[in-house]
Design a protein around this motif. Structure first.
Motif, PDB file in Angstrom:
ATOM      1  N   ILE A 184       0.841  -1.193   0.000  1.00  0.00           N
ATOM      2  CA  ILE A 184       0.000   0.000   0.000  1.00  0.00           C
ATOM      3  C   ILE A 184       0.874   1.240   0.000  1.00  0.00           C
ATOM      4  CG2 ILE A 184      -1.615   1.371   1.375  1.00  0.00           C
ATOM      5  CD1 ILE A 184      -2.834  -1.195   2.397  1.00  0.00           C
ATOM      6  N   ARG A 185       0.539   2.237  -0.830  1.00  0.00           N
ATOM      7  CA  ARG A 185       1.162   3.563  -0.777  1.00  0.00           C
ATOM      8  C   ARG A 185       0.054   4.613  -0.714  1.00  0.00           C
ATOM      9  NH1 ARG A 185       5.978   6.466  -4.018  1.00  0.00           N
ATOM     10  NH2 ARG A 185       7.035   5.580  -2.219  1.00  0.00           N
ATOM     11  N   ARG A 186       0.088   5.438   0.326  1.00  0.00           N
ATOM     12  CA  ARG A 186      -0.849   6.548   0.458  1.00  0.00           C
ATOM     13  C   ARG A 186      -0.126   7.859   0.192  1.00  0.00           C
ATOM     14  NH1 ARG A 186      -3.105   4.134   6.153  1.00  0.00           N
ATOM     15  NH2 ARG A 186      -4.323   2.424   5.251  1.00  0.00           N
ATOM     16  N   THR A 187      -0.731   8.664  -0.668  1.00  0.00           N
ATOM     17  CA  THR A 187      -0.189   9.982  -0.982  1.00  0.00           C
ATOM     18  C   THR A 187      -1.140  11.033  -0.421  1.00  0.00           C
ATOM     19  OG1 THR A 187       0.820   9.139  -3.015  1.00  0.00           O
ATOM     20  CG2 THR A 187       0.560  11.519  -2.822  1.00  0.00           C
ATOM     21  N   TYR A 188      -0.643  11.882   0.470  1.00  0.00           N
ATOM     22  CA  TYR A 188      -1.469  12.904   1.133  1.00  0.00           C
ATOM     23  C   TYR A 188      -1.270  14.251   0.426  1.00  0.00           C
ATOM     24  CZ  TYR A 188      -1.442   9.394   4.855  1.00  0.00           C
ATOM     25  OH  TYR A 188      -1.551   8.240   5.579  1.00  0.00           O
ATOM     26  N   SER A 189      -2.384  14.969   0.235  1.00  0.00           N
ATOM     27  CA  SER A 189      -2.335  16.298  -0.383  1.00  0.00           C
ATOM     28  C   SER A 189      -2.957  17.324   0.552  1.00  0.00           C
ATOM     29  CB  SER A 189      -3.096  16.291  -1.722  1.00  0.00           C
ATOM     30  OG  SER A 189      -2.567  15.325  -2.598  1.00  0.00           O
ATOM     31  N   ASP A 190      -2.766  18.595   0.216  1.00  0.00           N
ATOM     32  CA  ASP A 190      -3.415  19.636   1.013  1.00  0.00           C
ATOM     33  C   ASP A 190      -4.915  19.668   0.704  1.00  0.00           C
ATOM     34  OD1 ASP A 190      -3.625  20.812  -1.485  1.00  0.00           O
ATOM     35  OD2 ASP A 190      -2.052  22.301  -1.121  1.00  0.00           O
TER      36      ASP A 190
END
Length: 805
Positions: free
Chosen positions: A279-285
């Motif tokens: 799993i890879r989670r990418t967080y944004s504003d």
């Protein structure tokens, strides 16, 4: 309405259903068990009606017009018998043919073995039937692996079944619901081997006599049943080698005489498997324009376990009209899950802020038992009443140990252990009665009543390590109690008018449930309850244009209720950055299905279907800081349009091909943009069977599911190719098969999940590339078939259990 009132109504329904049907002329008699009886018109020898002799050899042909007829009786290994002229009139409407003993074929035909080949897939007006043994690659496979390559069926990474692009499938086993969903249903299907299965029935719009559950339809898995008189049995052994090995074995013993039929089956399965998930989670504003961080987490799980299952079936004929039956089964299935995951929390430059290493060791055990008592009584020719009483229980133990090691880049380290003890038990009681009768002019009427009561008790006890002691973690601990009662009644009618066939039914279901979340020193009690009633109509119209073309139109309304544990409002720990939580406010979802189908020469079927689901509930993801929370909710309205083409052809004398392709368009309109989606996708499977002579056979098959988007989820395309070869041995009583599944290791599931300001990508791999060597041996005396009833009163309740194992 309490349980006592329900049982009184059930008994009243049983006692006061009509006892007589309008009767025309009829012919009755007795001959060899399993023989085919053909009634021919004396004037031109055309077939008027067909029947099969029952287990006592009895047969009846009813609803006949006055006139002159001839009886033709045939059976494999016997000379065909033709009666003299039979005349029926208003003054003599009943003819007793007496006992007709067929004579065995003598001379050179003695010892000849007659072999019938079943098609891999049969498409009928109301269902699609998969004959499991017809495919070589099913040898040694599990029930789930057979389903994965069945027409229109697909399985996602969590084990959720979809039918023609839509979730919400009611899975039944011998007409009895599995009572499980998600990963727990996968565990059950993985414990069942293909050599135990006879057929898989796929119904997208079942008639009113079936439970209304399953918005996309019903999958009924039919196990093998005793059909031979005397002593006989079947032994199946299979060894499978992938990255790990497994073994699936079963033994069935049968005995049958004029009045008694007994069947005993024992199966033992040994399982080793792996499940690797990245799993890879990418967080944004908040604006979604700038990346603020990443979270990577590879997880490696190893699974070991075994399964012991036992089933006993008994039927006894009290007389020619009444049969009583008992079916009981149970299994014990312990498993262990060992996993290691490493979570890397990174900033926007992919510099690691902290690392979380989680080691988990989980052991669980299922103990299951079922009991079914049933009765069938023939009131008169064409009229029958049946009754069923069912009891079922699941007891689960689930013990977890989580060892968490947190390392922060500034040098701060933290280590802790979390222990979980999650016992659960489920009790299900059900009763039903069904009545059917043939009225005048090819008109059939059916009616019935059913009640079910479900009680579940789920605990989640968590403890944090404190030196050598364990302190309760009340923020995670909970105890959930749930009760549900469903009352149902239906009426269904069939009518033939020349080339037209029409069926209409109406089912009423009333549901009442209540749940209670027990408190603890940190949490207060909470409870909820609700009642609702719904009507579920179904309509089918079939028109035979000519001998080659048949059109069918059908429509119906269905319901999906949430799994019992989905209503549990408390938290379930997965790891430091992932939790799941139930939702007691989930409402059932309702679906209208419409279908138009055309069949050409019984080998090519084309169908166009439309479905609209309101209050569509689905799994949803949300985030709180860097923690992902998985829950359920009513999110949207879903529309689905699909076109399915199924073809079954004997291309040559030695090559038979079965092809099924479904193309669909799906649109979901949610409460927010996170749940809106439109997708066009397809899935298909092909199976080629080859007969080489001298007992040799082969298979080349495969399936593919194209990319699909469903709300927050996008699943990319995946599929597999399988091949096998088989050889009959032991004078045709034994078969050896060697087959390979997922030859190119392409059954890997990849996808995206989008929620709030997070994009999560996953890649899941399991032990799907396997080589299997199997042996089956049929022993005992092989005689004619007899009719055997296999029904019960349970409907959709089991299909909604999530055991959390």
């Amino acid at each position: 309405m309490n349980l006592r009132t329900t049982l009184v109504l059930w008994l009243m329904t049983f006692c006061f259903l009509p006892a007589q049907a309008q009767e025309k002329a009829r012919i009755l008699g007795k001959t060899n068990e399993g023989a085919t009886i053909s009634l021919l018109r004396a004037a031109d020898s055309s077939v008027v009606k067909l029947a099969i002799a029952d287990q006592n050899g009895g047969f009846e042909l009813d609803q006949l017009e006055p006139g002159s007829y001839i009886l033709e009786i045939s059976a494999v290994g016997f000379n065909t018998h033709h009666s003299g002229m039979i005349t029926l009139s208003a003054d003599q409407p009943v003819y007793d043919a007496g006992t007709i003993n067929l004579q065995a074929i003598k001379g050179e035909l003695q010892g000849v073995t007659v072999t019938a080949t079943r098609k891999m897939i049969e498409v009928k007006p109301d269902k699609t039937v998969v004959n499991v043994e017809a495919a070589i690659s099913n040898a040694g496979a599990t029930a789930l692996e057979v389903l994965e390559k069945s027409p229109g069926v697909s399985v996602d990474r969590d084990g959720n079944l979809s039918l023609k692009g839509r979730q919400g499938v009611l899975v039944m086993i011998d007409g009895k619901p599995s009572y499980l969903t998600g990963s727990d249903l996968v565990n059950l299907l993985n414990s069942m081997t293909a050599n135990q299965l006879d057929q898989i029935e796929i119904m997208t719009n079942p008639p009113a006599k079936y439970d209304a559950a399953g918005n996309s339809g019903v999958i009924n898995i039919k196990t093998k049943r005793n059909k031979q008189k005397g002593w006989n049995g079947n032994l199946n052994l299979a060894y499978t080698q992938g990255r790990y090995n497994r073994s699936t074995n079963s033994l069935t013993l049968n005995y049958k005489n004029e009045k008694l039929s007994v069947s005993l089956t024992y199966n033992y399965n040994l399982l080793k498997n792996f499940n690797d998930l990245y799993i890879r989670r990418t967080y944004s504003d908040d604006a979604g324009e700038k990346i603020t961080g990443y979270f990577d987490q590879p997880t490696y799980m190893r699974i070991r376990g075994h399964h012991n299952g036992l089933r006993l079936g008994l039927d006894y004929s009290l007389n020619k009209k009444t049969t009583v039956g008992l079916n009981t089964s149970g299994f014990i299935g312990p498993r262990t899950y060992k996993s290691e995951s490493i979570g890397y929390l990174m900033d926007d430059d992919r510099i690691v802020d902290s690392t979380v290493r989680t080691f988990s060791n989980t052991s669980n055990k299922w103990v299951n038992g079922t009991l079914n008592l049933n009765l069938r009584h023939t009131i008169n020719p064409g009229s029958e009443i049946t009754a069923d009483l069912d009891y079922l229980h699941y007891d689960m133990t689930n013990r977890q140990i989580f060892d968490n090691q947190i390392n922060v880049e500034n040098g701060t380290d933290k280590q802790g252990q979390l222990k979980g003890d999650l016992p659960a038990n489920i009790r299900i009681y059900a009763a039903k009665t069904d009545y059917s009768t043939n009225l005048k002019n090819d008109w059939k009427l059916e009616a019935g009543f059913k009640t079910s009561f479900v009680k579940t008790d789920n605990e989640a006890n968590y403890f944090n390590a404190n030196g050598t002691a364990w302190d309760p973690d009340y923020s995670k601990t909970n105890h959930f109690l749930y009760e549900e009662n469903i009352q149902a009644a239906y009426v269904n009618s069939n009518k033939k008018l020349g080339k037209w066939s029409m069926q209409a039914g109406l089912r009423f279901e009333h549901t009442g449930y209540k749940g209670r979340q027990l408190g603890n020193p940190e949490k207060s009690d909470s409870s909820f309850k609700r009642q609702y009633s719904s009507l579920f109509p179904t309509v089918y119209i079939t028109r035979d244009l000519d001998s080659n073309n048949t059109f069918t139109i059908n429509t119906g309304r269905r319901i999906d209720r949430p799994a019992y544990q989905q209503l549990n409002p408390f938290l379930f720990f997965i790891n430091e950055y992932t939790y799941s939580v139930g939702n007691p406010y989930i409402q059932p979802q309702f679906t209208w299905n419409f279908q138009v189908a055309h069949t050409y020469k019984s080998w090519l079927t084309t169908s166009l279907e439309y479905a609209r689901t309101s209050q569509n509930f689905s799994q949803l993801f949300r985030t709180e800081g860097r923690v992902t929370i998985i829950t359920e909710g009513n999110l949207a309205t879903q529309q689905n349009l699909n076109l399915t083409v199924t073809a079954n052809r004997n291309l040559t004398r030695w090559w038979t091909s079965n092809l099924s392709i479904t193309a669909f368009y799906q649109e979901i309109k949610g409460q927010t943009k996170d749940f809106n989606s439109k997708t066009t996708s397809a899935n298909g499977n092909i199976n080629n069977q080859f007969k080489f002579g001298k007992g040799w056979s082969g298979e080349l098959s495969g399936f593919y599911n194209a990319k699909v988007t469903d709300g927050q989820f996008t699943i990319y395309g995946f599929g597999q190719v399988a091949a096998g070869v088989g050889k009959q041995v032991l004078k045709g009583k034994g078969t050896i098969r060697l087959n390979a599944r997922d030859i190119f290791f392409t059954q890997k599931i990849k996808g995206d999940i989008r929620y709030q300001n997070v994009l999560e990508r996953f890649n899941q791999t399991r032990d799907s590339r396997q080589l299997t060597l199997s042996f089956s041996w049929r022993f005992g005396k092989q005689l004619g078939e007899s009719r055997k009833r296999n029904t019960n009163s349970t409907a959709e309740e089991q299909n909604r259990v999530r055991t959390g194992g």
